[in-house]
Design a protein around this motif. Structure first.
Motif, PDB file in Angstrom:
ATOM      1  N   SER A  51     -12.247  -4.416 -19.538  1.00  0.00           N
ATOM      2  CA  SER A  51     -11.772  -4.914 -18.200  1.00  0.00           C
ATOM      3  C   SER A  51     -11.333  -6.044 -18.334  1.00  0.00           C
ATOM      4  O   SER A  51     -10.606  -6.435 -16.956  1.00  0.00           O
ATOM      5  CB  SER A  51     -13.000  -4.603 -17.331  1.00  0.00           C
ATOM      6  N   CYS A  54      -7.420  -6.490 -17.162  1.00  0.00           N
ATOM      7  CA  CYS A  54      -7.347  -6.022 -15.886  1.00  0.00           C
ATOM      8  C   CYS A  54      -7.641  -7.330 -14.986  1.00  0.00           C
ATOM      9  O   CYS A  54      -7.126  -7.528 -13.873  1.00  0.00           O
ATOM     10  CB  CYS A  54      -7.866  -4.812 -15.641  1.00  0.00           C
ATOM     11  N   VAL A  61      -2.586 -12.481  -9.646  1.00  0.00           N
ATOM     12  CA  VAL A  61      -1.993 -11.652  -8.230  1.00  0.00           C
ATOM     13  C   VAL A  61      -2.799 -12.540  -7.133  1.00  0.00           C
ATOM     14  O   VAL A  61      -2.096 -13.045  -5.878  1.00  0.00           O
ATOM     15  CB  VAL A  61      -2.022 -10.351  -8.341  1.00  0.00           C
ATOM     16  N   ARG A  64      -2.036 -16.037  -6.151  1.00  0.00           N
ATOM     17  CA  ARG A  64      -0.915 -16.211  -5.408  1.00  0.00           C
ATOM     18  C   ARG A  64      -0.930 -16.392  -4.107  1.00  0.00           C
ATOM     19  O   ARG A  64      -0.316 -16.816  -3.327  1.00  0.00           O
ATOM     20  CB  ARG A  64       0.117 -15.349  -5.777  1.00  0.00           C
ATOM     21  N   VAL A  65      -2.107 -15.766  -3.409  1.00  0.00           N
ATOM     22  CA  VAL A  65      -2.336 -15.503  -2.243  1.00  0.00           C
ATOM     23  C   VAL A  65      -3.205 -16.662  -1.571  1.00  0.00           C
ATOM     24  O   VAL A  65      -3.965 -16.715  -0.523  1.00  0.00           O
ATOM     25  CB  VAL A  65      -3.041 -14.214  -1.567  1.00  0.00           C
ATOM     26  N   GLY A  66      -3.431 -17.453  -2.589  1.00  0.00           N
ATOM     27  CA  GLY A  66      -4.127 -18.856  -2.214  1.00  0.00           C
ATOM     28  C   GLY A  66      -5.542 -18.710  -2.600  1.00  0.00           C
ATOM     29  O   GLY A  66      -6.508 -19.748  -2.385  1.00  0.00           O
ATOM     30  N   ILE A  96      -8.046  -8.005  -0.354  1.00  0.00           N
ATOM     31  CA  ILE A  96      -7.194  -7.899   0.479  1.00  0.00           C
ATOM     32  C   ILE A  96      -7.599  -8.475   2.140  1.00  0.00           C
ATOM     33  O   ILE A  96      -6.784  -8.780   2.636  1.00  0.00           O
ATOM     34  CB  ILE A  96      -6.902  -6.215   0.672  1.00  0.00           C
TER      35      ILE A  96
ATOM     36  N   GLY B  66      -1.430 -19.891  -0.135  1.00  0.00           N
ATOM     37  CA  GLY B  66      -0.909 -20.108  -1.496  1.00  0.00           C
ATOM     38  C   GLY B  66       0.507 -20.808  -1.778  1.00  0.00           C
ATOM     39  O   GLY B  66       0.812 -20.961  -2.777  1.00  0.00           O
ATOM     40  N   ARG B 102       3.414 -11.852  -0.670  1.00  0.00           N
ATOM     41  CA  ARG B 102       2.099 -12.062  -1.509  1.00  0.00           C
ATOM     42  C   ARG B 102       1.034 -11.161  -1.399  1.00  0.00           C
ATOM     43  O   ARG B 102       0.704 -10.656  -2.464  1.00  0.00           O
ATOM     44  CB  ARG B 102       1.785 -13.785  -1.475  1.00  0.00           C
ATOM     45  N   THR B 103       0.759 -10.902   0.005  1.00  0.00           N
ATOM     46  CA  THR B 103      -0.443 -10.040   0.099  1.00  0.00           C
ATOM     47  C   THR B 103      -0.102  -8.744  -0.241  1.00  0.00           C
ATOM     48  O   THR B 103      -0.841  -7.946  -1.054  1.00  0.00           O
ATOM     49  CB  THR B 103      -0.752 -10.005   1.799  1.00  0.00           C
ATOM     50  N   LEU B 106      -0.326  -8.262  -3.975  1.00  0.00           N
ATOM     51  CA  LEU B 106      -1.657  -8.027  -4.227  1.00  0.00           C
ATOM     52  C   LEU B 106      -2.084  -6.650  -4.009  1.00  0.00           C
ATOM     53  O   LEU B 106      -2.653  -5.806  -4.921  1.00  0.00           O
ATOM     54  CB  LEU B 106      -2.413  -8.754  -3.520  1.00  0.00           C
ATOM     55  N   ARG B 107      -1.707  -6.074  -2.772  1.00  0.00           N
ATOM     56  CA  ARG B 107      -2.149  -4.745  -2.406  1.00  0.00           C
ATOM     57  C   ARG B 107      -1.525  -3.749  -3.429  1.00  0.00           C
ATOM     58  O   ARG B 107      -2.127  -2.751  -3.891  1.00  0.00           O
ATOM     59  CB  ARG B 107      -1.884  -4.269  -0.821  1.00  0.00           C
ATOM     60  N   HIS B 109      -0.464  -4.142  -6.706  1.00  0.00           N
ATOM     61  CA  HIS B 109      -1.326  -4.250  -7.798  1.00  0.00           C
ATOM     62  C   HIS B 109      -2.596  -3.587  -7.734  1.00  0.00           C
ATOM     63  O   HIS B 109      -2.974  -2.737  -8.603  1.00  0.00           O
ATOM     64  CB  HIS B 109      -1.502  -5.853  -8.157  1.00  0.00           C
ATOM     65  N   LEU B 110      -3.436  -3.654  -6.615  1.00  0.00           N
ATOM     66  CA  LEU B 110      -4.743  -2.969  -6.494  1.00  0.00           C
ATOM     67  C   LEU B 110      -4.719  -1.471  -6.446  1.00  0.00           C
ATOM     68  O   LEU B 110      -5.469  -0.787  -6.946  1.00  0.00           O
ATOM     69  CB  LEU B 110      -5.391  -3.826  -5.310  1.00  0.00           C
ATOM     70  N   MET B 113      -3.686   0.051  -9.530  1.00  0.00           N
ATOM     71  CA  MET B 113      -4.970  -0.122 -10.431  1.00  0.00           C
ATOM     72  C   MET B 113      -5.818   1.139 -10.026  1.00  0.00           C
ATOM     73  O   MET B 113      -6.251   1.950 -10.873  1.00  0.00           O
ATOM     74  CB  MET B 113      -5.800  -0.913 -10.045  1.00  0.00           C
ATOM     75  N   ARG B 114      -5.846   1.477  -8.600  1.00  0.00           N
ATOM     76  CA  ARG B 114      -6.933   2.512  -8.101  1.00  0.00           C
ATOM     77  C   ARG B 114      -6.357   3.797  -8.593  1.00  0.00           C
ATOM     78  O   ARG B 114      -7.134   4.812  -8.777  1.00  0.00           O
ATOM     79  CB  ARG B 114      -7.140   2.477  -6.591  1.00  0.00           C
ATOM     80  N   LEU B 119      -9.303   2.270 -13.376  1.00  0.00           N
ATOM     81  CA  LEU B 119      -9.517   1.006 -12.850  1.00  0.00           C
ATOM     82  C   LEU B 119     -10.025   0.032 -13.872  1.00  0.00           C
ATOM     83  O   LEU B 119     -11.214   0.032 -14.186  1.00  0.00           O
ATOM     84  CB  LEU B 119     -10.478   0.982 -11.691  1.00  0.00           C
ATOM     85  N   CYS B 120      -9.399  -1.316 -14.198  1.00  0.00           N
ATOM     86  CA  CYS B 120      -9.720  -1.895 -15.079  1.00  0.00           C
ATOM     87  C   CYS B 120     -10.531  -1.284 -16.219  1.00  0.00           C
ATOM     88  O   CYS B 120     -11.580  -1.740 -16.676  1.00  0.00           O
ATOM     89  CB  CYS B 120     -10.720  -3.116 -14.133  1.00  0.00           C
ATOM     90  N   GLU B 121      -9.819  -0.198 -16.722  1.00  0.00           N
ATOM     91  CA  GLU B 121     -10.241   0.480 -18.118  1.00  0.00           C
ATOM     92  C   GLU B 121     -11.833   0.687 -17.882  1.00  0.00           C
ATOM     93  O   GLU B 121     -12.722   0.376 -18.801  1.00  0.00           O
ATOM     94  CB  GLU B 121     -10.212  -0.448 -19.089  1.00  0.00           C
ATOM     95  N   LEU B 122     -12.210   0.988 -16.809  1.00  0.00           N
ATOM     96  CA  LEU B 122     -13.885   1.282 -16.255  1.00  0.00           C
ATOM     97  C   LEU B 122     -14.384   1.999 -17.486  1.00  0.00           C
ATOM     98  O   LEU B 122     -13.846   3.132 -17.537  1.00  0.00           O
ATOM     99  CB  LEU B 122     -13.879   2.090 -15.068  1.00  0.00           C
TER     100      LEU B 122
END
Lengths: 122, 122
Positions: A51, A54, A61, A64-66, A96, B66, B102-103, B106-107, B109-110, B113-114, B119-122
């Motif tokens: 993990s 990841c 990321v 980047r949103v602070g 999010i 950010g 930026r948000t 992030l979304r 990317h997430l 992943m899902r 998910l993060c090589e769970l």
DNA sequence: CTCGGCGTTCAACATATGTTGAAGTCAAGC
DNA sequence: GCTTGACTTCAACATATGTTGAACGCCGAG
């Protein structure tokens, strides 16, 4: 009963760096700050689980949103050992939500400014 | 024809600091980096116009999503002398757009992943 | 078993974002 | 026109986020 999916710590710092697109120094930095976790070999070398890369990509990321590295580590800390999809789902929602709250604060501030008919004391 | 609303540089650094809720050292820092502008008295003291405190308050909120001080200064640099409401409107839109992009990153990317079912090589 | 490629730590450097303190100057009210 | 509080600059310090290099140690392929 549920099957165990024990995290296996096999990846070297260089492998995690390559997989996450950052320098090895950054991987060590993120480990020191709790974004990723590692075990040590008998020779004191780090071994990361799958993990790690990841988590680091998510962290980049999120930065980047602070979000600070500290804040990101705190959010990841909510994950249990051997996290399930819904655990990652909660982390994703938390990230999010943070991003959206900050954007909303920015928007609210700017809206208040505009409706004040004294935009930056124009 | 349009009425002139020339910016009048009358506020001291301490007044701007008090009005924006930051330390005088921060006001000077923001001026050095172009977030606010000042003229100088014959005795070399800074005099800010009325927009300074507002710019700084906006900058503080924008930093939370950010944006760097440099990026914020660049966005403010798009403002003409004696900006009109629509000029501030464009600045506001630019800031919000940055935050939302930026948000969204992030979304995305997430979400990737899902849906990757890894998910993060769970 | 050795050797070369990774790994380790630590200190120094770098950039961003400020704060603090010293030493000296300005300006506004009396 | 003096005084005093606020201003000036500059250097040092502080925290966050890293990078780089030196000196040294580990480990897997041959």
């Amino acid at each position: 009963m549920t099957v165990e999916a024990p995290a296996t710590y096999t990846l070297t710092v260089g492998e995690v760096a390559a997989a996450s697109g950052v320098a090895t120094s950054a991987v060590r930095f993120y480990e020191r700050h709790g974004v990723v976790h590692a075990e040590r070999t008998s020779g004191d070398q780090r071994r990361f689980d799958d993990s790690a890369a990841c988590r680091i990509r998510v962290a980049k990321v999120a930065q980047r949103v602070g979000l600070t590295v500290r804040e990101i580590a705190d959010i990841f800390d909510e994950l249990p050992r051997d996290p399930q999809p819904q655990d990652w789902g909660r982390v994703a929602e938390t990230l999010i939500r943070e991003a959206e709250e900050r954007t909303a604060a920015l928007r609210a501030h700017l809206d208040a400014m505009r409706s004040g008919s004294r935009l930056c004391e124009l």
